[in-house]
Design an enzyme around this catalytic site. Structure first.
Site, PDB file in Angstrom:
ATOM      1  N   ARG A  35       0.833  -1.215   0.000  1.00 40.98           N
ATOM      2  CA  ARG A  35       0.000   0.000   0.000  1.00 40.98           C
ATOM      3  C   ARG A  35       0.868   1.266   0.000  1.00 40.98           C
ATOM      4  NH1 ARG A  35      -3.316  -3.304  -1.074  1.00 40.98           N
ATOM      5  NH2 ARG A  35      -4.802  -4.302   0.330  1.00 40.98           N
ATOM      6  N   GLU A 179     -14.459 -14.178   8.337  1.00 38.63           N
ATOM      7  CA  GLU A 179     -14.321 -13.523   7.026  1.00 38.63           C
ATOM      8  C   GLU A 179     -14.013 -14.515   5.904  1.00 38.63           C
ATOM      9  OE1 GLU A 179     -11.310 -10.459   6.847  1.00 38.63           O
ATOM     10  OE2 GLU A 179     -11.704 -10.014   4.747  1.00 38.63           O
ATOM     11  N   LYS A 221     -18.138 -11.354   8.052  1.00 46.47           N
ATOM     12  CA  LYS A 221     -17.542 -10.332   7.165  1.00 46.47           C
ATOM     13  C   LYS A 221     -17.396 -10.940   5.777  1.00 46.47           C
ATOM     14  CE  LYS A 221     -13.392  -7.479   6.580  1.00 46.47           C
ATOM     15  NZ  LYS A 221     -12.464  -6.568   7.229  1.00 46.47           N
ATOM     16  N   SER A 262     -14.490  -4.689   1.420  1.00 49.94           N
ATOM     17  CA  SER A 262     -14.666  -3.965   0.154  1.00 49.94           C
ATOM     18  C   SER A 262     -14.006  -4.690  -1.021  1.00 49.94           C
ATOM     19  CB  SER A 262     -14.169  -2.529   0.266  1.00 49.94           C
ATOM     20  OG  SER A 262     -12.827  -2.455   0.663  1.00 49.94           O
ATOM     21  N   GLY A 263     -12.945  -5.448  -0.753  1.00 50.76           N
ATOM     22  CA  GLY A 263     -12.398  -6.366  -1.755  1.00 50.76           C
ATOM     23  C   GLY A 263     -11.839  -5.762  -3.033  1.00 50.76           C
ATOM     24  N   GLY A 264     -11.500  -4.472  -3.020  1.00 50.25           N
ATOM     25  CA  GLY A 264     -10.945  -3.872  -4.231  1.00 50.25           C
ATOM     26  C   GLY A 264     -11.952  -2.987  -4.961  1.00 50.25           C
ATOM     27  N   ARG A 294      -9.403  -1.016   2.267  1.00 48.08           N
ATOM     28  CA  ARG A 294      -9.066  -0.085   1.192  1.00 48.08           C
ATOM     29  C   ARG A 294     -10.144   0.959   0.945  1.00 48.08           C
ATOM     30  NH1 ARG A 294      -7.695  -4.933  -2.716  1.00 48.08           N
ATOM     31  NH2 ARG A 294      -9.030  -5.920  -1.165  1.00 48.08           N
TER      32      ARG A 294
END
Ligand code: 5MM
Length: 339
Positions: A35, A179, A221, A262-264, A294
Site C-alpha cells: 500500500r 471472514e 464479514k 470492500s475487496g478492491g 481499502r
C-alpha cells in the site's frame, strides 16, 4: 463459571451500534508495504506507527466507527507521545480488535488454492491480545472463482478452520469476525458469484453450528456478490439484490451483524452498494454495515503520503469516508456529497 458470554454480549452490542462500522487497519507487513509503495513511503516500524496514529485520531471518528482491526504489531505500539495505540482508540469509544490468522499458504494437493493458518497456540495468543485491550478478532479465508474452483476441499478445509477459530475466540471472551472472502479476480458473472458465495456460506454456517459457535456472538464479514473484475460490471441495484438474496438464504437471523469487506471496489462504489442494500431492505434480521480496509483508507493514505504536514487533511478525508459509510448503513447515503 466464566464471564465470557457477558463480555461477548457487551462487545457485540457496541460493535453493532446503529450507523457504525469497522475500520480494517490490519494489513500485514507485506500488504502495508504494498500500500505504501505507490507513494514512495518507506515501510518501517515508525512509518507504520505514524500512519496508524493518523488513522486512529481524527476527532469524532467514534461517531461512525465502532471498532478497528489491528495487526499484531500495532496492538503493541505506542504513539509519538507514548500512548499505546489501542488506548487512542478506547479514548474515542472505539473497540480495538486483532487479526489473529497468520496468513495464507498453499492448500497442498489443490493446485493453487489457499488455506489460512494460525490455529496452533491461538488460545494462548488470545490471552496476550486481551491483556493489550483487544475484545474482538478476525480470521480471513480466501476463495478463488475459476474452472472448478473453489474446490470442495478448499471450501470444507477453510470453513472448518473458520469455525475452529471462532469457537476458540468465544471460549476466551473474544468476539470472532468470520471472514470468508470470494476474490473478485476473474471473468465470472454475477450469477456465478452468487452461486459460489451461497455454497461457501452454507459450508461456513454448517461448520459454525457443528462446532457449537454461538451465532449470537459473532460477526460475519463476507464479500459482496459482484461479477469478476474482468467481466461486465453489474448495476449497483443488481449487486445489492443478489447479495441480499444470498445472505437471506444462508445467514441465520441469530447472527447480529454482517459487516462487508470492500475487496478492491472503489470507495464510492463500496458505499453505494451498502447503501442500496439498506435501502432495498430496511428490516434485515442482521445489522448490515461495513468493515472496509481499502475503501476507507485509499484517499486518506494518498493524501497523507507519509508527510506529517498532511495529517490534518488526510484525517478529514477519512472522517468524511467514515461518515458517508455510516449514512449508507442507514440507507441515507447521498452520492452528491462525494464532491
Ligand atoms: C486490511 O487488510 C486485511 C489484512 O490483509 P492481509 O492479511 O492480506 O495483509 C484484510 O483481511 C482486510 O481486512 C479485508 O480483506 C478487507 O479489506 P478490504 O480492503 O478488502 O475492504
Amino acid at each position: 463459571m466464566t464471564d465470557a458470554p457477558k463480555t461477548l454480549q457487551a462487545t457485540i452490542e457496541k460493535l453493532t451500534a446503529k450507523g457504525k462500522g469497522i475500520l480494517a487497519a490490519d494489513e500485514s507487513l507485506k500488504t502495508i508495504q504494498k500500500r505504501f509503495t505507490p507513494y514512495s513511503i518507506d515501510c518501517t516500524d515508525d512509518t507504520r506507527r505514524d500512519y496508524r496514529q493518523m488513522l486512529f485520531t481524527p476527532a469524532d471518528l467514534g461517531h461512525y466507527i465502532s471498532g478497528v482491526i489491528l495487526y499484531e504489531e500495532t496492538l503493541f505500539q505506542t504513539s509519538t507521545k507514548g500512548i499505546p495505540l489501542p488506548k487512542l482508540l478506547e479514548q474515542q469509544g472505539i473497540i480495538p480488535g486483532i487479526k489473529v490468522d497468520l496468513g495464507l499458504v498453499d492448500l497442498v494437493g489443490s493446485g493453487d488454492e489457499k488455506i489460512t493458518e494460525g490455529l496452533d497456540g491461538l488460545a494462548a495468543r488470545l490471552e496476550h491480545y486481551k491483556a493489550a485491550g483487544a475484545l474482538f478478532a478476525k480470521w480471513r479465508a480466501v476463495f478463488n472463482i475459476a474452472n472448478g474452483k473453489p474446490s470442495r476441499a478448499a471450501i470444507q478445509a477453510n470453513a472448518h478452520n473458520l469455525a475452529r477459530y471462532a469457537a476458540i475466540c468465544q471460549s476466551r471472551g473474544i468476539v470472532p469476525i468470520v471472514e470468508p472472502e470470494i476474490l473478485m479476480e476473474g471473468n465470472h458473472d454475477l450469477k456465478t458469484s452468487a452461486h459460489v458465495t451461497e455454497k461457501v456460506l452454507n459450508a461456513v454456517f454448517t461448520q459454525l453450528k457443528m462446532q457449537h459457535v454461538s451465532l449470537e456472538h459473532m460477526i460475519l464479514k463476507p464479500s459482496m456478490v459482484i461479477p469478476g473484475s474482468d467481466a461486465k460490471p453489474a448495476s449497483i441495484q443488481d449487486v445489492a439484490k443478489e447479495t441480499l438474496t444470498v445472505l437471506l438464504r444462508t445467514v441465520p437471523a441469530a447472527v447480529p451483524g454482517i459487516f462487508f469487506l470492500s475487496g478492491g471496489q472503489s470507495e464510492s462504489v463500496a458505499t453505494a452498494h451498502l447503501n442500496a442494500m439498506n435501502k432495498q431492505m430496511s428490516n434485515t434480521p442482521w445489522v448490515l454495515s461495513f468493515s472496509y480496509g481499502r475503501a476507507l483508507q485509499h484517499t486518506s493514505l494518498e493524501t497523507w503520503a507519509g508527510v506529517s504536514s498532511n495529517v490534518t487533511a488526510a484525517q478529514a478525508v477519512l472522517l468524511k469516508r467514515a461518515k458517508l459509510n455510516s449514512n449508507a448503513c442507514l440507507g441515507q447515503y447521498d452520492a452528491t456529497e462525494e464532491k
